[in-house]
Scaffold this active site. Structure first.
Site, short mmCIF file in Angstrom:
data_model
loop_
_atom_site.label_atom_id
_atom_site.label_comp_id
_atom_site.label_asym_id
_atom_site.label_seq_id
_atom_site.Cartn_x
_atom_site.Cartn_y
_atom_site.Cartn_z
N THR A 1 23.83 6.14 -4.58
CA THR A 1 23.22 7.45 -4.80
C THR A 1 23.37 7.84 -6.28
O THR A 1 22.61 8.65 -6.78
CB THR A 1 23.86 8.54 -3.92
OG1 THR A 1 25.29 8.45 -4.05
CG2 THR A 1 23.46 8.36 -2.47
N HIS B 1 27.40 2.24 6.69
CA HIS B 1 27.41 2.33 5.23
C HIS B 1 27.71 1.02 4.53
O HIS B 1 27.75 0.98 3.30
CB HIS B 1 28.45 3.35 4.76
CG HIS B 1 28.02 4.77 4.97
ND1 HIS B 1 27.34 5.48 4.00
CD2 HIS B 1 28.15 5.59 6.02
CE1 HIS B 1 27.08 6.70 4.45
NE2 HIS B 1 27.56 6.79 5.68
N LYS C 1 30.28 -4.38 -7.44
CA LYS C 1 29.47 -3.52 -8.32
C LYS C 1 29.34 -4.10 -9.72
O LYS C 1 28.54 -3.67 -10.51
CB LYS C 1 30.07 -2.11 -8.37
CG LYS C 1 29.93 -1.34 -7.03
CD LYS C 1 30.66 0.00 -7.11
CE LYS C 1 30.60 0.79 -5.80
NZ LYS C 1 29.36 1.56 -5.66
N LYS D 1 20.81 10.00 -8.89
CA LYS D 1 21.16 11.14 -9.76
C LYS D 1 20.76 10.85 -11.20
O LYS D 1 20.25 11.71 -11.91
CB LYS D 1 22.67 11.39 -9.72
CG LYS D 1 23.24 11.67 -8.35
CD LYS D 1 24.77 11.53 -8.41
CE LYS D 1 25.36 11.39 -7.03
NZ LYS D 1 26.77 10.95 -7.07
N LYS E 1 30.96 4.67 -11.27
CA LYS E 1 31.07 4.44 -9.83
C LYS E 1 32.45 3.86 -9.57
O LYS E 1 33.16 3.50 -10.50
CB LYS E 1 29.98 3.47 -9.35
CG LYS E 1 29.84 2.22 -10.25
CD LYS E 1 28.68 1.33 -9.82
CE LYS E 1 27.32 1.86 -10.23
NZ LYS E 1 26.49 2.23 -9.10
N ARG E 2 32.85 3.77 -8.29
CA ARG E 2 34.12 3.13 -7.97
C ARG E 2 34.18 1.75 -8.61
O ARG E 2 33.15 1.07 -8.72
CB ARG E 2 34.30 3.02 -6.45
CG ARG E 2 34.59 4.34 -5.76
CD ARG E 2 35.86 4.98 -6.27
NE ARG E 2 37.03 4.22 -5.84
CZ ARG E 2 37.79 4.52 -4.80
NH1 ARG E 2 37.54 5.60 -4.09
NH2 ARG E 2 38.82 3.76 -4.48
#
Ligand SMILES: *Cc1c(COP(=O)(O)O)cnc(C)c1O
Length: 825
Positions: free
Chosen positions: A666, A367, A564, A670, A558-559
Site C-alpha cells: 500500500t 495477506h 522486499k 500512497k 517499508k518494513r
C-alpha cells in the site's frame, strides 16, 4: 419517549473560532485543572483534543441511534492490529474545524502546528496489515457504513526504533504515558474469557453429547471505545479495543493461604495478555501468550457482538442477516471455533444450525503466501490453552474431510493436504485452513495475489469450493495520505477540480489535462519542492545530514525484509558511488537515497541490513569526491507520522520485491498518489498501478512471477551472476571487504554469503535489469518537464486505489451492508 432525553444531542456545539476557544479554555480549566497562565504545550494539546472530542461524541451517539433506528446490518472488522497514527489533526480535518481551532489556539498564543507534533502515534500494528485496518475504518465512517473495529488495547505498541552506531535499538512504545484523550474506558461492560481447564462430557437422554468447559483461569476483557470520525463529520463510528483485567477474585488460592500480597502480584501476570504488540510481521513466534492474545480479543468481541444482536431481539438463526465479521488475516481465525462454541455450548443450537450460521457470518482476508508467515499452532498447545476449541476444530475437520472424501473419492493425498491438522510437522493446527473452511469468502488483496492464492496456496480448496475465492485490491485513504499529509498538493487539486475528490478520488482524473500545461506543471513542481524542503529539514533535525532539495529523492520506506529487497537498492547505491568515483557519472542527476523501516527484533538478517545501509551511508556521505551528487540516509523510527512527512516529498518510489512475494503493498499507492514515479517489479498491486497510470509512466523491470518460479525450479545459482557481471562483483567485493567497515572487516560477510550462496529472493538475477531501469529513471529525471508531466499523470490516475473503492467492493460482494447516513440535523 422523554423528549428532553431524545433531543439532547440535537443541540450541537458550535464550530466557529469563538465556540472552540471557549471549549478549549473550558477543558483546560474544568477537565484538566490547569491554569492558562502556566499551562504547558502538552496541557494545551490535551485541552484542544478534549474540545474536539466533545464534538465527535455528539455525532457518535447520533450515528449509533441512526444505525439502531434503521436496524442496519453491521460489519465487524476483527484485527490484531490497527496502525492508526495521531488523532487530533485527522479529527479536526474530518470535522472541518482545523482552521477555526488553529485560530482559537492562536488567541492563547499557542501554535497548533507545534503542539500537534507532541501527540504520540497510536502504533498498534506492524505495517501494511495494520495500516489497512485503519484505512478501512476511516472509509467505513466516511461512507456512512455501519462498520466497527475490534482489536487489542496494547499498553505498548510497535517499539520505537533508535539507530545507535548504525544498529537498530528497540525501545518500548509508552504511548499511554500521558493518558489518551481519544479513548473512553467502559469498566462496566466486561466479558469473561477463559483459558486452560478441562472438558466434561454429558450424554443427554437423546444420546447427544454435551460438553462443559470447566475450571481453568478467567480473565476479564475491558472495552475502551475510540470514536472514528468520518470525513465531513456527519458520521462517527467506533473502534473497540480490549484490555485484560484480572477477575475481581483474582487468585483465590493465594487468598485462601493468606498470601494477600502474592495474590496482588499474580494479578499483574493475568493482565499481561494485552501488554505488548508482537513485533514479528512475517514469521510467527508460536508463543503461548500470543495465542492467548488472539483468543482473548476474539472471545470478547464475539460475546459483545452476540449480546448486541440479542439485545436487538434477533434470533441466532438471523445472525448472518444482521452481522458480517471480517477476519483480518488468520490472527482472529480462532473466532470460527469460538462462535461454534458460543452457539452450541452456551446457546444450545445444534451443530448443523450453528455451522450454517458461522460460515454465513465470517469472511477471511489473506495477506501472505509466504510459508514461514502462515500461522499454525501446535496441537499440544491448543489442547492445553483452549481444550474445547481443539475438540471443535477436530469436529469441523472430521465433517469437512468427509465432504471432501465424498466429492473426491480415493484421493488420500488431497485429504492430507486440506486437513485442518498438519500431521507432518509435529501435529499443528493450520489456522488458514480453519479460516477458509469457516468462511463464505476468502479474498486476496491484489489481483496477482488472489490469482496466486487460487493457483497455489489454496488451490485444493479452490477446486473444492471455487465460488469462495475473490479478489479485493487494497487501497489507501485519501483523507490521511493526501488531504492531511500533503496540504500543498491538496490546495492545487481543490483549485482545479474542487473539493469532492477527498471522498470521490476518481475526480482526480480531471487533472489529466494539466499534465500538458506548463504553468500547472511548474506549480506542481513547486509544491513537491516545498515538501522536499520540509523533509530535508526533518532529516537534518533527526539524522544530522544535509541534503539538497533539488536532488532526486529516491525512497524505499517499508518494513526491512529480505523479500522486499532493500539490499538490491543498496547495491544500486554502491554502483552509483563507484561510477562517481570512476568519473563516469558527471551527467547523472544528484540523488538522495532514503531508507526507513523497522526490523523485527529477532530477525538477525534484517538488522544486519540496517547496519550495512548505515555503513554505506557513512562512507558515501563523507566522501568529498561525492559531495551532493549522492547521499544515503536511513531515517529512524518509520511509522505513520514519519510517513506523512516522507511520502509527499518523494520523487521515486522503490517497490522492488521479488515477483510473487508482496501480496499487495500500500506504500506503493500512497507514493504514486503523491506524485512519485514508481520503479518496481510486476508484483502485488504494482501490476494494477501500471495498468492505471500507464506503462509509460512507471519503470517496470525484472523477472515475472512465472520466471521466478522457473528459475527456482531449475536450480538457481547466484554465483553465475557474480562471475558474469563485473560491476555487480565489484559491489559485492566491497561489501565483503573492509571498505564499508574499516574497524570490523568481517561485519558484512554474512550478507554477502547469503547472496552468493543462496539468494532466496533473486537479487543478483534482477540486478542488471534494475540498474538499467535506474539509468532510464535518471535520464527522465534530468528532463524536468517530462518528469513532472509523468508525476502529475500518476496523481491524476490513482483514483482506483482509494480505500473507498476497496470498501465498496467488500460491502457489496462480501458483507452485504448499506450506506446509512445520519440525516442533517
Ligand atoms: C503504508 C505503510 C506500510 C506498508 O508499506 P508497504 O510499502 O506496502 O510495505 C508500513 N508502515 C507504515 C507506517 C505505512 O504507513
Amino acid at each position: 419517549m422523554n423528549d428532553i432525553l431524545h433531543e439532547s444531542v440535537f443541540t450541537p456545539l458550535e464550530n466557529d473560532r469563538k465556540a472552540l476557544s471557549d471549549s478549549i479554555r473550558g477543558r483546560l480549566i474544568h477537565s484538566l485543572g490547569k491554569d492558562p497562565l502556566s499551562a504547558t504545550e502538552r496541557d494545551w494539546l490535551n485541552a484542544v483534543s478534549l474540545a474536539v472530542r466533545e464534538r465527535m461524541l455528539e455525532r457518535w451517539i447520533f450515528t449509533r441511534r441512526n444505525y439502531q433506528a434503521a436496524d442496519a446490518k453491521r460489519v465487524y472488522y476483527l484485527s490484531m492490529e490497527f496502525l492508526i497514527g495521531r488523532g487530533l489533526v485527522n479529527a479536526m480535518l474530518n470535522l472541518g474545524i482545523y482552521d477555526a481551532a488553529r485560530e482559537a489556539l492562536a488567541e492563547f498564543g499557542v501554535d497548533l502546528e507545534r503542539i500537534e507534533e507532541l501527540e504520540p502515534d497510536a502504533a498498534l500494528g506492524n505495517g501494511g496489515l495494520g495500516r489497512l485496518a485503519a484505512c478501512i475504518l476511516d472509509s467505513l465512517a466516511s461512507q456512512c457504513l455501519p462498520g466497527f473495529g475490534y482489536g487489542i488495547r496494547y499498553e505498548y505498541g510497535m517499539f520505537t526504533q533508535e539507530i545507535r552506531d548504525g544498529f537498530q535499538i528497540e525501545h518500548p512504545d509508552t504511548w499511554l504515558r500521558y493518558g489518551n484523550p481519544w479513548e473512553l474506558p467502559r469498566p462496566e461492560a466486561l466479558h469473561p474469557v477463559r483459558f486452560y481447564g478441562h472438558l466434561i462430557t454429558h450424554y443427554r437422554g437423546d444420546g447427544e453429547a454435551q460438553h462443559f468447559w470447566e475450571d481453568g483461569e478467567t480473565v476479564y476483557a475491558m472495552p475502551y471505545d475510540l470514536p472514528v470520525p468520518g470525513y465531513g463529520g456527519g458520521n462517527v463510528n467506533n473502534l473497540r479495543l480490549w484490555s485484560a483485567k484480572a477477575s475481581r477474585d483474582f487468585e483465590l488460592e493465594y487468598f485462601n493461604e493468606g498470601d494477600y500480597i502474592g495474590a496482588v502480584e499474580q494479578k499483574n501476570v493475568s493482565e499481561n495478555i494485552s501488554r505488548v504488540l508482537y513485533p514479528n510481521d512475517a514469521s510467527q513466534a508460536g508463543r503461548e501468550l500470543r495465542l492467548k492474545q488472539e483468543y482473548f480479543f476474539v472471545s470478547a468481541s464475539l460475546q459483545d457482538i452476540l449480546k448486541r444482536h440479542h439485545d436487538d431481539d434477533h434470533t441466532w438463526e438471523a445472525l448472518p442477516e444482521h452481522v458480517a465479521i471480517q477476519l483480518n488475516d488468520t490472527h482472529p481465525a480462532i473466532a470460527v471455533a469460538e462462535l461454534m462454541r458460543l452457539l452450541v455450548d452456551e446457546h444450545d443450537l445444534t451443530w448443523e444450525a450453528a455451522w450454517d450460521i458461522t460460515v454465513r457470518t465470517f469472511a477471511y482476508t489473506n495477506h501472505t503466501l509466504m510459508p514461514e508467515a502462515l500461522e499454525t499452532w501446535p496441537v499440544e498447545l491448543m489442547s492445553r490453552v483452549l481444550p474445547r476449541h481443539m475438540q471443535i476444530i477436530y469436529d469441523i475437520n472430521h465433517r469437512f474431510l468427509n465432504e471432501v472424501r465424498h466429492c473426491f473419492p480415493g484421493d488420500q493425498d488431497l485429504l492430507r493436504r486440506v486437513s485442518l491438522i498438519d500431521e507432518d510437522h509435529g501435529r499443528r493446527v493450520r489456522m488458514a485452513h480453519l479460516a477458509v473452511v469457516g468462511s463464505h469468502h476468502t479474498n486476496g488483496v491484489a489481483a496477482l495475489h488472489s490469482e496466486l492464492l487460487r493457483n497455489t496456496l489454496f488451490n485444493d480448496f479452490y477446486r473444492i469450493m471455487p465460488a469462495r475465492f475473490v479478489n479485493v485490491t487494497n487501497g489507501v485513504t485519501p483523507r490521511l495520505w493526501l488531504h492531511q499529509a500533503n496540504p500543498g498538493l491538496s490546495r492545487f487539486i481543490d483549485e482545479h477540480v474542487g473539493q469532492e475528490w477527498v471522498h470521490d478520488l476518481n475526480r482526480l482524473t480531471e487533472l489529466e489535462a494539466l499534465a500538458d500545461d506548463a504553468e500547472a506543471r511548474a506549480n506542481f513542481r513547486e509544491i513537491k519542492l516545498a515538501n522536499k524542503r520540509r523533509l530535508a529539514a526533518y532529516i537534518e533535525r533527526t539524522v544530522g545530514v544535509q541534503v539538497d532539495p533539488q536532488a532526486m529523492f529516491d525512497v524505499q520506506i517499508k518494513r526491512i525484509h529480505e523479500y522486499k529487497r532493500q539490499l538490491l537498492k543498496l547495491l544500486h547505491v554502491v554502483t552509483l558511488y563507484n561510477r562517481i568515483r570512476d568519473g563516469h557519472a558527471d551527467d547523472c542527476a544528484a540523488r538522495v537515497v532514503l531508507f526507513a523501516g523497522k526490523a523485527a527484533p529477532a530477525y538477525v538478517m534484517a538488522k544486519q541490513i540496517i547496519r550495512l545501509i548505515n555503513d554505506v551511508a557513512d562512507v558515501v556521505n563523507n566522501d568529498p569526491l561525492v559531495g551532493d551528487r549522492l547521499k544515503c540516509v536511513f531515517i529512524p523510527n518509520y511509522g505513520v507520522s514519519s510517513a506523512t512527512v516522507i511520502i509527499p516529498a518523494a520523487d521515486l518510489s522503490e517497490q522492488i520485491s521479488t515477483a510473487g512475494t508482496e501480496a499487495s503493498g500500500t506504500g506503493n499507492m500512497k507514493l504514486a498518489l503523491n506524485g512519485a514515479l514508481t520503479i518496481g517489479t510486476l508484483d502485488g498491486a504494482n501490476i494494477e498501478i501500471r495498468d492505471e497510470v500507464g506503462a509509460d509512466n512507471i519503470f517496470i523491470f525484472g523477472l515475472h512471477t512465472d520466471e521466478v518460479e522457473a528459475l527456482r525450479r531449475n536450480g538457481y545459482d547466484p554465483m553465475n551472476h557474480y562471475r558474469d557481471n563485473p560491476q555487480l562483483a565489484r559491489c559485492l567485493n566491497m561489501i565483503a571487504s573492509d571498505f564499508f567497515a574499516p574497524d570490523d572487516p568481517h561485519r558484512h560477510k554474512a550478507i554477502v554469503d547469503s547472496l552468493l550462496y543462496e539468494d532466496r529472493y533473486l537479487l543478483l538475477a534482477d540486478y542488471a535489469a534494475y540498474v538499467q531501469a535506474q539509468d532510464q529513471v535518471d535520464q527522465v529525471f534530468r528532463d524536468k518537464e517530462e518528469w513532472t508531466r509523468r508525476a502529475l499523470l500518476n496523481t491524476a490516475r490513482m483514483g482506483y486505489f482509494s480505500i473507498d473503492r476497496t470498501v465498496q467492493e467488500y460491502a457489496r460482494d462480501i458483507w452485504g451492508i448499506e450506506r446509512n447516513c445520519a440525516s442533517q440535523r
